[in-house]
Design a protein around this motif. Sequence first.
Motif, PDB file in Angstrom:
ATOM      1  N   GLY A 200       0.811  -1.220   0.000  1.00 28.48           N
ATOM      2  CA  GLY A 200       0.000   0.000   0.000  1.00 28.48           C
ATOM      3  C   GLY A 200       0.835   1.257   0.000  1.00 28.48           C
ATOM      4  N   VAL A 201       1.983   1.222   0.662  1.00 29.73           N
ATOM      5  CA  VAL A 201       2.901   2.373   0.643  1.00 29.73           C
ATOM      6  C   VAL A 201       3.304   2.691  -0.789  1.00 29.73           C
ATOM      7  N   GLN A 202       3.557   1.666  -1.605  1.00 23.82           N
ATOM      8  CA  GLN A 202       3.939   1.912  -3.002  1.00 23.82           C
ATOM      9  C   GLN A 202       2.788   2.544  -3.783  1.00 23.82           C
ATOM     10  N   THR A 203       1.554   2.184  -3.452  1.00 22.33           N
ATOM     11  CA  THR A 203       0.405   2.817  -4.107  1.00 22.33           C
ATOM     12  C   THR A 203       0.311   4.286  -3.725  1.00 22.33           C
ATOM     13  N   ILE A 204       0.532   4.587  -2.453  1.00 18.22           N
ATOM     14  CA  ILE A 204       0.531   5.995  -2.032  1.00 18.22           C
ATOM     15  C   ILE A 204       1.581   6.774  -2.806  1.00 18.22           C
TER      16      ILE A 204
END
Length: 509
Positions: free
Chosen positions: A103-107
């Motif tokens: 999810g951090v990579q999506t942010i």
Amino acid sequence: MPSSLPRTSLIPRPTKARIKPGHFTFDADTRLRITDGAEPAADLLRTLLAPATGLPLTPAADGPVVLALDTALTGLGNEGYGLTIGPHSLLLRARDVTGLLRGVQTIRQLLPAESLAASPQPGVRWTVPCADITDIPRLPWRGAMLDVARHFQPLSYLLRYVDLLALHKMNVFHLHLTDDQGWRMPVSAYPKLTEIGGRRRQSSIGPNGDRYDGTPHSGAYTRAELARLVDHAAARGISVMPEIEMPGHVRAALAAYPHLGNQPERTLDVWTRWGVCETTFGVHEEVFDFCRTVLEEVMDVFPSPYLHIGGDECPTTEWEQSPAARTRARIEGLRNPAALHGWFLDRIGTFLTRQGRRPVGWAETGTELPDGFTVMAWRDPAHALNAARRGHDVINSYYRATYLDYPQSADPDEPPGQPGGVVGLRDVHGHDPLPETAPPRTATHVLGTQAHLWTEYAATPARIEYLTYPRLCALADGGWSGPSTWTDFSSRMEGHTARLDVLKVNRHP
């Protein structure tokens, strides 16, 4: 560099995404609320955003950005996550910390492209669109292999390579450490493996071995460097799977320790040509002592549950000509010396299994690896399904869609690559490692897919990235999201290239 991107340009495509009006802004006052166990994701978010944004993102009990582990979210699996963004808050949830890392990579991708820069970017508003995203990968294995045996790459580049894999939600970095042309991992009991096996006097130019560059090539990692790589990758949710070739592709090892071969009195150099060398390990017990000692040290450095031992492209000529090998085949009750190949792999695979590891091997037909091996089937997509039907776990590695050492186009100005064809972006995008026609029982054994870059034609990081991108984006998209139309993928790639450019990826146009 544009300050905003089309919000549908996420690579890979989320399972479900609804973009809503409004945006959330990260600024100097933004605080993080971190639940127990979510600290690694908070650390990664700070680490990745700090160079460009300078945001401290300090923890606070009432922070508007919430990173939360919730074991009740069983439907998300180990890598899935939910992301809810409103005008005044951002909530990232997952069942496992790996899901939070994804999810951090999506942010990162939802932020302006400048957030990926390595230096401060003043004057940019760090906004993300309001959205509801639920994201779960289709396949559990989404890997990329880099061959550092033929052309050594420094640790600094391997760290960058991992960072780029993480951005695309890949989860396995397959590190090809040994081959005929070089041995790159130190083994304390056998120091000559890197002292002699890590150096060759020159390299072939082109596929035929009739021209050479006259330039010595060398390189090896320290144990500390490899441990740092493993830690760096783990912090990004990536497992590093090492590969130590056997019983073929071992010329560099035999140059260091000739007594491990079929002709102990022979003196060999580290191979300067590309292709398949006929030299193989012998089948006497000292060879297995060597292999076990090497693999024990490899397992000390690499905690990956999977360990690759090569296994393919192993000529049996030397065994057929060796009295000792012929005698060994007869004692073991094998039909001929060629059968020593499967016998050798079975012994090594059994050893690894007893150590709690899962042996992985290349398969040219899908039927030649012993039971218990995870199969990387590369010759034909049908071979992958055949191996799965036999009960093997399989990584579908069809070379006409996953081998990135082939040229990307037939353009006469295209730099040289592996001869014999083109693997274009559409080829990678169109390859489905898990066809819909696969029976359910077979499909459960198809773990996923993987890109591969053999480095005969890629001596430098710039060349590696030119061959890798944007083709790896297509493989990552299909592995995580499943098949998409070319129009959908290419439209998202049009926005995604801005991110690659900020990261200074030397990509193919």
